[in-house]
Design a protein around this motif. Structure first.
Motif, PDB file in Angstrom:
ATOM      1  N   ALA A   2      -0.481 -35.832  37.209  1.00 42.20           N
ATOM      2  CA  ALA A   2       0.718 -35.442  38.043  1.00 42.20           C
ATOM      3  C   ALA A   2       1.414 -36.685  38.445  1.00 42.20           C
ATOM      4  CB  ALA A   2       0.143 -34.779  39.304  1.00 42.20           C
ATOM      5  N   TYR A   3       2.758 -36.457  38.919  1.00 39.04           N
ATOM      6  CA  TYR A   3       3.194 -37.693  39.415  1.00 39.04           C
ATOM      7  C   TYR A   3       3.879 -37.246  40.840  1.00 39.04           C
ATOM      8  CZ  TYR A   3       7.048 -41.256  39.789  1.00 39.04           C
ATOM      9  OH  TYR A   3       7.664 -42.058  40.450  1.00 39.04           O
ATOM     10  N   GLY A   4       3.781 -38.296  41.714  1.00 37.43           N
ATOM     11  CA  GLY A   4       4.276 -38.027  43.181  1.00 37.43           C
ATOM     12  C   GLY A   4       4.308 -39.370  44.014  1.00 37.43           C
ATOM     13  N   LYS A   5       4.355 -38.990  45.072  1.00 36.81           N
ATOM     14  CA  LYS A   5       4.473 -40.492  46.211  1.00 36.81           C
ATOM     15  C   LYS A   5       3.212 -40.414  46.924  1.00 36.81           C
ATOM     16  CE  LYS A   5       8.947 -41.297  45.142  1.00 36.81           C
ATOM     17  NZ  LYS A   5       9.625 -42.444  45.047  1.00 36.81           N
ATOM     18  N   VAL A   6       2.885 -41.457  47.517  1.00 35.89           N
ATOM     19  CA  VAL A   6       1.688 -41.934  48.443  1.00 35.89           C
ATOM     20  C   VAL A   6       2.388 -42.527  49.737  1.00 35.89           C
ATOM     21  CG1 VAL A   6      -0.360 -43.204  48.834  1.00 35.89           C
ATOM     22  CG2 VAL A   6       0.146 -41.892  46.618  1.00 35.89           C
ATOM     23  N   LEU A   7       2.280 -42.257  50.667  1.00 36.83           N
ATOM     24  CA  LEU A   7       2.610 -42.754  51.855  1.00 36.83           C
ATOM     25  C   LEU A   7       1.589 -43.436  52.733  1.00 36.83           C
ATOM     26  CD1 LEU A   7       5.227 -42.769  53.739  1.00 36.83           C
ATOM     27  CD2 LEU A   7       4.614 -40.958  54.976  1.00 36.83           C
ATOM     28  N   ASP A   8       1.502 -44.524  52.855  1.00 32.38           N
ATOM     29  CA  ASP A   8       0.471 -45.269  53.544  1.00 32.38           C
ATOM     30  C   ASP A   8       0.985 -45.990  55.022  1.00 32.38           C
ATOM     31  OD1 ASP A   8      -1.642 -46.903  54.278  1.00 32.38           O
ATOM     32  OD2 ASP A   8      -1.445 -48.437  52.799  1.00 32.38           O
ATOM     33  N   TYR A  29       2.916 -34.409  45.339  1.00 37.99           N
ATOM     34  CA  TYR A  29       3.063 -34.347  43.823  1.00 37.99           C
ATOM     35  C   TYR A  29       3.285 -33.254  43.060  1.00 37.99           C
ATOM     36  CZ  TYR A  29      -1.532 -32.499  44.549  1.00 37.99           C
ATOM     37  OH  TYR A  29      -2.362 -31.458  45.258  1.00 37.99           O
ATOM     38  N   THR A  30       3.718 -33.375  41.917  1.00 35.53           N
ATOM     39  CA  THR A  30       4.121 -32.164  40.909  1.00 35.53           C
ATOM     40  C   THR A  30       3.389 -32.643  39.430  1.00 35.53           C
ATOM     41  OG1 THR A  30       5.630 -30.937  39.978  1.00 35.53           O
ATOM     42  CG2 THR A  30       6.428 -33.104  40.252  1.00 35.53           C
ATOM     43  N   GLY A  31       2.876 -31.676  38.890  1.00 35.02           N
ATOM     44  CA  GLY A  31       2.479 -32.045  37.655  1.00 35.02           C
ATOM     45  C   GLY A  31       1.842 -30.759  37.089  1.00 35.02           C
ATOM     46  N   THR A  32       0.542 -30.960  36.276  1.00 30.93           N
ATOM     47  CA  THR A  32      -0.049 -29.892  35.586  1.00 30.93           C
ATOM     48  C   THR A  32      -1.419 -29.955  35.411  1.00 30.93           C
ATOM     49  OG1 THR A  32       0.368 -28.382  33.593  1.00 30.93           O
ATOM     50  CG2 THR A  32       0.397 -30.797  33.116  1.00 30.93           C
ATOM     51  N   ASP A  33      -2.128 -28.921  35.537  1.00 33.50           N
ATOM     52  CA  ASP A  33      -3.509 -28.873  35.234  1.00 33.50           C
ATOM     53  C   ASP A  33      -3.744 -28.314  33.606  1.00 33.50           C
ATOM     54  OD1 ASP A  33      -4.359 -29.726  37.521  1.00 33.50           O
ATOM     55  OD2 ASP A  33      -4.914 -27.761  38.454  1.00 33.50           O
ATOM     56  N   LEU A  34      -4.505 -28.986  32.793  1.00 34.12           N
ATOM     57  CA  LEU A  34      -4.875 -28.561  31.704  1.00 34.12           C
ATOM     58  C   LEU A  34      -6.307 -27.771  31.700  1.00 34.12           C
ATOM     59  CD1 LEU A  34      -3.605 -31.567  29.437  1.00 34.12           C
ATOM     60  CD2 LEU A  34      -2.346 -29.581  30.083  1.00 34.12           C
ATOM     61  N   LEU A  94      -5.567 -23.103  28.771  1.00 35.90           N
ATOM     62  CA  LEU A  94      -4.574 -22.592  29.924  1.00 35.90           C
ATOM     63  C   LEU A  94      -3.878 -23.675  30.367  1.00 35.90           C
ATOM     64  CD1 LEU A  94      -6.943 -20.038  31.963  1.00 35.90           C
ATOM     65  CD2 LEU A  94      -5.262 -19.571  30.095  1.00 35.90           C
ATOM     66  N   VAL A  95      -2.668 -23.427  30.811  1.00 33.65           N
ATOM     67  CA  VAL A  95      -1.941 -24.713  31.648  1.00 33.65           C
ATOM     68  C   VAL A  95      -1.278 -24.027  32.998  1.00 33.65           C
ATOM     69  CG1 VAL A  95       0.336 -25.973  31.442  1.00 33.65           C
ATOM     70  CG2 VAL A  95      -1.081 -25.352  29.217  1.00 33.65           C
ATOM     71  N   ALA A  96      -1.443 -25.064  33.917  1.00 28.35           N
ATOM     72  CA  ALA A  96      -0.974 -24.775  35.175  1.00 28.35           C
ATOM     73  C   ALA A  96      -0.209 -25.497  35.750  1.00 28.35           C
ATOM     74  CB  ALA A  96      -2.212 -24.703  36.024  1.00 28.35           C
ATOM     75  N   PRO A  97       1.079 -25.683  35.493  1.00 30.80           N
ATOM     76  CA  PRO A  97       2.086 -26.309  36.532  1.00 30.80           C
ATOM     77  C   PRO A  97       1.950 -26.035  37.879  1.00 30.80           C
ATOM     78  CG  PRO A  97       3.214 -24.861  34.620  1.00 30.80           C
ATOM     79  CD  PRO A  97       1.939 -24.454  34.941  1.00 30.80           C
ATOM     80  N   LYS A  98       2.156 -27.132  38.855  1.00 30.27           N
ATOM     81  CA  LYS A  98       1.551 -27.042  40.000  1.00 30.27           C
ATOM     82  C   LYS A  98       2.622 -27.997  40.902  1.00 30.27           C
ATOM     83  CE  LYS A  98      -1.987 -30.190  39.961  1.00 30.27           C
ATOM     84  NZ  LYS A  98      -3.642 -30.475  40.233  1.00 30.27           N
TER      85      LYS A  98
END
Length: 170
Positions: free
Chosen positions: A60-66, A78-83, A92-96
């Motif tokens: 996945a790719y996203g942002k972290v806020l510290d 984040y947005t990404g995928t599970d394989l 199976l693929v799971a966009p999320k």
């Protein structure tokens, strides 16, 4: 029905907590998230343990806020995928999309997934609870189906570890 309502409330809480964190003076940076999840649970009593365990690779790719506070409050979205690999359905693929918030060592989050074998799609919601912070998480989650139909065996209980790889500091 109650489980769907609780899942929806948890997702709203997570998104609300992450959005309120944007108001404070914090460090925000982009990151890639990589992780591994294992799902040991069978979908129903007719399946054997061998046919239902799943191994899941998360990208996945996203942002972290510290927030930079003493107790380590942070948020990540984040947005990404599970394989997903298992013995019954080969792949199976799971966009999320997902978000989580953490304080101290506790992580609370959730994600919406669209698990597919490229012929059929099963939308799922997965709230999770675990340990971590700053995008890292060791968690346990449970997938809830969002439709009544089940086209293929889908993991329910997930145990996973996710780590962020910072692209640059903000």
């Amino acid at each position: 029905m109650i489980s769907k309502i609780l899942c929806f409330i948890l997702m709203l809480f997570t998104i609300s907590a992450a959005s309120q964190s944007l108001i404070t003076k914090s460090k925000k940076y982009p990151a890639f998230f990589v992780g591994y999840q294992f799902s040991p649970e069978a979908r129903d009593n007719t399946e054997t343990w061998e046919s239902s365990k799943m191994h899941i690779l998360e990208i996945a790719y996203g942002k972290v806020l510290d927030h930079g506070t003493r107790h380590g409050e942070s948020a990540a979205w984040y947005t990404g995928t599970d394989l997903i690999f298992n013995y019954k359905e080969s792949f199976l693929v799971a966009p999320k999309i997902g978000a989580n918030t953490s304080g101290g060592a506790l992580v609370l989050g959730g994600e919406i997934q669209f698990q597919t074998d490229f012929n059929k799609v099963v939308p799922r919601a997965m709230p999770y609870l675990g340990l971590g912070g700053l995008g890292r998480r060791l968690f346990i989650g449970y997938n809830f189906r969002l439709l009544k139909t089940e086209f293929f065996p889908v993991n329910t209980l997930n145990i996973g570890l996710t780590l962020p790889i910072r692209t640059k500091k903000g």
